[in-house]
Design a protein around this motif. Structure first.
Motif, PDB file in Angstrom:
ATOM      1  N   HIS A 155      87.937  -0.592  31.641  1.00 38.95           N
ATOM      2  CA  HIS A 155      87.854   0.463  32.699  1.00 38.95           C
ATOM      3  C   HIS A 155      87.636   1.939  31.774  1.00 38.95           C
ATOM      4  CE1 HIS A 155      88.431   2.074  36.729  1.00 38.95           C
ATOM      5  NE2 HIS A 155      87.861   3.132  36.132  1.00 38.95           N
ATOM      6  N   HIS A 165      85.410   5.721  31.158  1.00 38.47           N
ATOM      7  CA  HIS A 165      84.245   6.499  31.395  1.00 38.47           C
ATOM      8  C   HIS A 165      83.818   7.269  30.053  1.00 38.47           C
ATOM      9  CE1 HIS A 165      85.017   6.259  35.905  1.00 38.47           C
ATOM     10  NE2 HIS A 165      86.304   6.043  35.296  1.00 38.47           N
ATOM     11  N   LYS A 182      80.259  -1.856  40.284  1.00 34.57           N
ATOM     12  CA  LYS A 182      81.446  -1.266  40.748  1.00 34.57           C
ATOM     13  C   LYS A 182      81.148  -0.439  41.944  1.00 34.57           C
ATOM     14  CE  LYS A 182      85.227   1.312  40.240  1.00 34.57           C
ATOM     15  NZ  LYS A 182      85.612   2.499  39.140  1.00 34.57           N
ATOM     16  N   HIS A 212      92.523   0.224  38.764  1.00 34.77           N
ATOM     17  CA  HIS A 212      93.804   1.059  38.621  1.00 34.77           C
ATOM     18  C   HIS A 212      94.867   1.088  39.970  1.00 34.77           C
ATOM     19  CE1 HIS A 212      90.809   3.241  40.899  1.00 34.77           C
ATOM     20  NE2 HIS A 212      90.156   3.527  39.998  1.00 34.77           N
ATOM     21  N   MET A 269      81.882   2.518  32.860  1.00 34.08           N
ATOM     22  CA  MET A 269      81.817   2.904  34.247  1.00 34.08           C
ATOM     23  C   MET A 269      80.521   3.535  34.617  1.00 34.08           C
ATOM     24  SD  MET A 269      83.721   1.626  36.101  1.00 34.08           S
ATOM     25  CE  MET A 269      85.293   0.510  35.741  1.00 34.08           C
ATOM     26  N   ASP A 329      91.549   3.406  32.279  1.00 37.70           N
ATOM     27  CA  ASP A 329      90.529   4.351  33.243  1.00 37.70           C
ATOM     28  C   ASP A 329      90.415   5.657  32.555  1.00 37.70           C
ATOM     29  OD1 ASP A 329      89.323   5.595  35.203  1.00 37.70           O
ATOM     30  OD2 ASP A 329      91.167   5.668  36.759  1.00 37.70           O
TER      31      ASP A 329
HETATM   32 ZN    ZN Z   1      87.693   5.095  36.507  1.00 37.20          ZN
END
Ligand code: ZN
Ligand code: DOR
Ligand code: ZN
Length: 358
Positions: free
Chosen positions: A11, A13, A96, A154, A43, A226
């Motif tokens: 995960h 970005h 997602k 998360h 993502m 994340d």
């Molecule tokens: Zn995220």
């Protein structure tokens, strides 16, 4: 020196396309290598979002040219990409679904489109869900009803983890991840981090939720950063976007957890290598490992990190345990603060599986 398999972060970005002032495939994968990750799953809440063939092709092209470590791409579920999602499914690591408002335009606003995605998603990757609180109950029910495999992103609350435990016991095909910031920070850290910088979705939770995540670790399949970089200017501005960078601090934080006896090294390998590989069907990375100095003490200083975003919620924190060397597919890709893996060396792990002749 501790030798571990290459860590896999399911995960992150990486902000490309459309947000390259925050991060891109170059700096994001450099940060990954510095943090001991040899593969990251990116993502789709980019600009444009990765929700059709053209945007996916655009992202794959830049990833191919710029990534320094291996990767996979998620496809975003939208209201108008039901057919396309099925067609693109073999090229991505998962679908997602954004059930709640977060950063970017991908929030699933239509109940009927949500149902249709659950009905039609062919896999092989799971449906990864940003689903906080009551949204979690919805996606668990849909996974059960449509016999889909889902992965909950998360998890931050004790009650969420309890719900996932119960769903697993009842046979729902659900896995989940927890982010280091939800294990090492709580809302009590908000004043120290500052209100804008501390914005993150799901928000930092209560100390009792943090304790519940640690206590329920056997339900947690993966640790996922994340990694959600935004610039300091944005975080300190009038409308701070939610998100923390996390690739370069995750291992040091979790090594601290090992030192304190909260988890074992085997627990860490399961959640940062074995399970992410299994859940997302990633092929093994041959001749790939990392070397970690378990006793190296260091202080988090944003200025020394590879991420373009230029800050960390863990600034000033003293960590013990640091990545010394990363070997990716036989090549030294990181050593002592220096990223050696060149742009373009990273491979698309999902496309790699596809290209194997039947
Ligand atoms: Zn995220
Ligand atoms: O804090 C967050 N930031 N949570 C998300 O779900 C999205 C992410 C982002 O993309 O910035
Ligand atoms: Zn999310």
């Amino acid at each position: 020196m501790l030798e571990l398999p290459g860590l896999i972060d399911p995960h992150v970005h990486l902000r490309e396309p459309g947000g390259t002032h925050k991060e891109d495939f170059d700096t994001g994968t450099a940060a990954a290598l510095a943090g001991g990750f040899t593969a990251v799953l990116a993502m789709p809440n980019t600009q444009p979002p990765l929700a059709d063939a053209a945007s996916l092709e655009l992202a794959r092209g830049t990833a191919r040219a710029k990534a320094r470590c291996d990767y996979g791409l998620f496809l975003g579920a939208g209201e108008h990409n039901l057919d396309v999602a099925g067609e693109l499914a073999p090229q991505v690591c998962g679908l997602k679904v954004y059930m709640d408002q977060t950063y970017g335009p991908l929030r699933m606003g239509s109940f009927s489109a949500l149902l249709a995605h659950f009905k039609r998603w062919p896999g092989p990757g799971p449906i990864a869900c940003h689903a906080e609180g009551p949204s979690l109950a919805v996606v668990l029910a849909l996974a059960q009803l449509f016999e889909q495999r889902i992965h909950i992103c998360h998890v931050s609350l004790g009650i969420e983890l309890e719900l996932i435990r119960l769903a697993k016991q009842r046979g729902t095909r659900v896995t989940c991840e927890v982010a280091p910031h939800h294990l090492f920070l709580s809302r009590e850290d908000l004043p120290a981090i500052g209100p804008g910088r501390a914005e993150v979705r799901p928000p930092l939770a209560s100390p009792s939720d943090v304790a519940a995540l640690w206590a329920g670790l056997e339900v947690v399949d993966c640790f996922a950063t994340d990694h959600a970089p935004h610039t300091l200017q944005e975080k300190d501005g009038a409308e701070p976007p939610p998100g923390f960078p996390g690739l370069e601090t995750a291992l040091g934080l979790l090594m601290g957890g090992i030192r304190e006896g909260r988890l074992s090294i085997e627990d860490l390998i399961q959640r940062m290598h074995v399970n992410p590989q299994k859940i997302f069907g990633l092929p093994p990375q041959p001749e790939t490992w990392i070397e970690v100095d378990e006793d190296a003490a260091w202080e988090v200083r944003a200025a020394e990190l590879q991420s373009r975003c230029g800050w960390s919620p863990f600034e000033g924190m003293k960590l013990i345990g640091r990545v010394r060397r990363v070997t990716l597919r036989g090549r030294l890709a990181y050593q002592d603060g220096e990223v050696l893996g060149p742009m373009g060396y990273g491979r698309d792990l999902v496309a790699a599986v596809q290209s194997v002749p039947a």
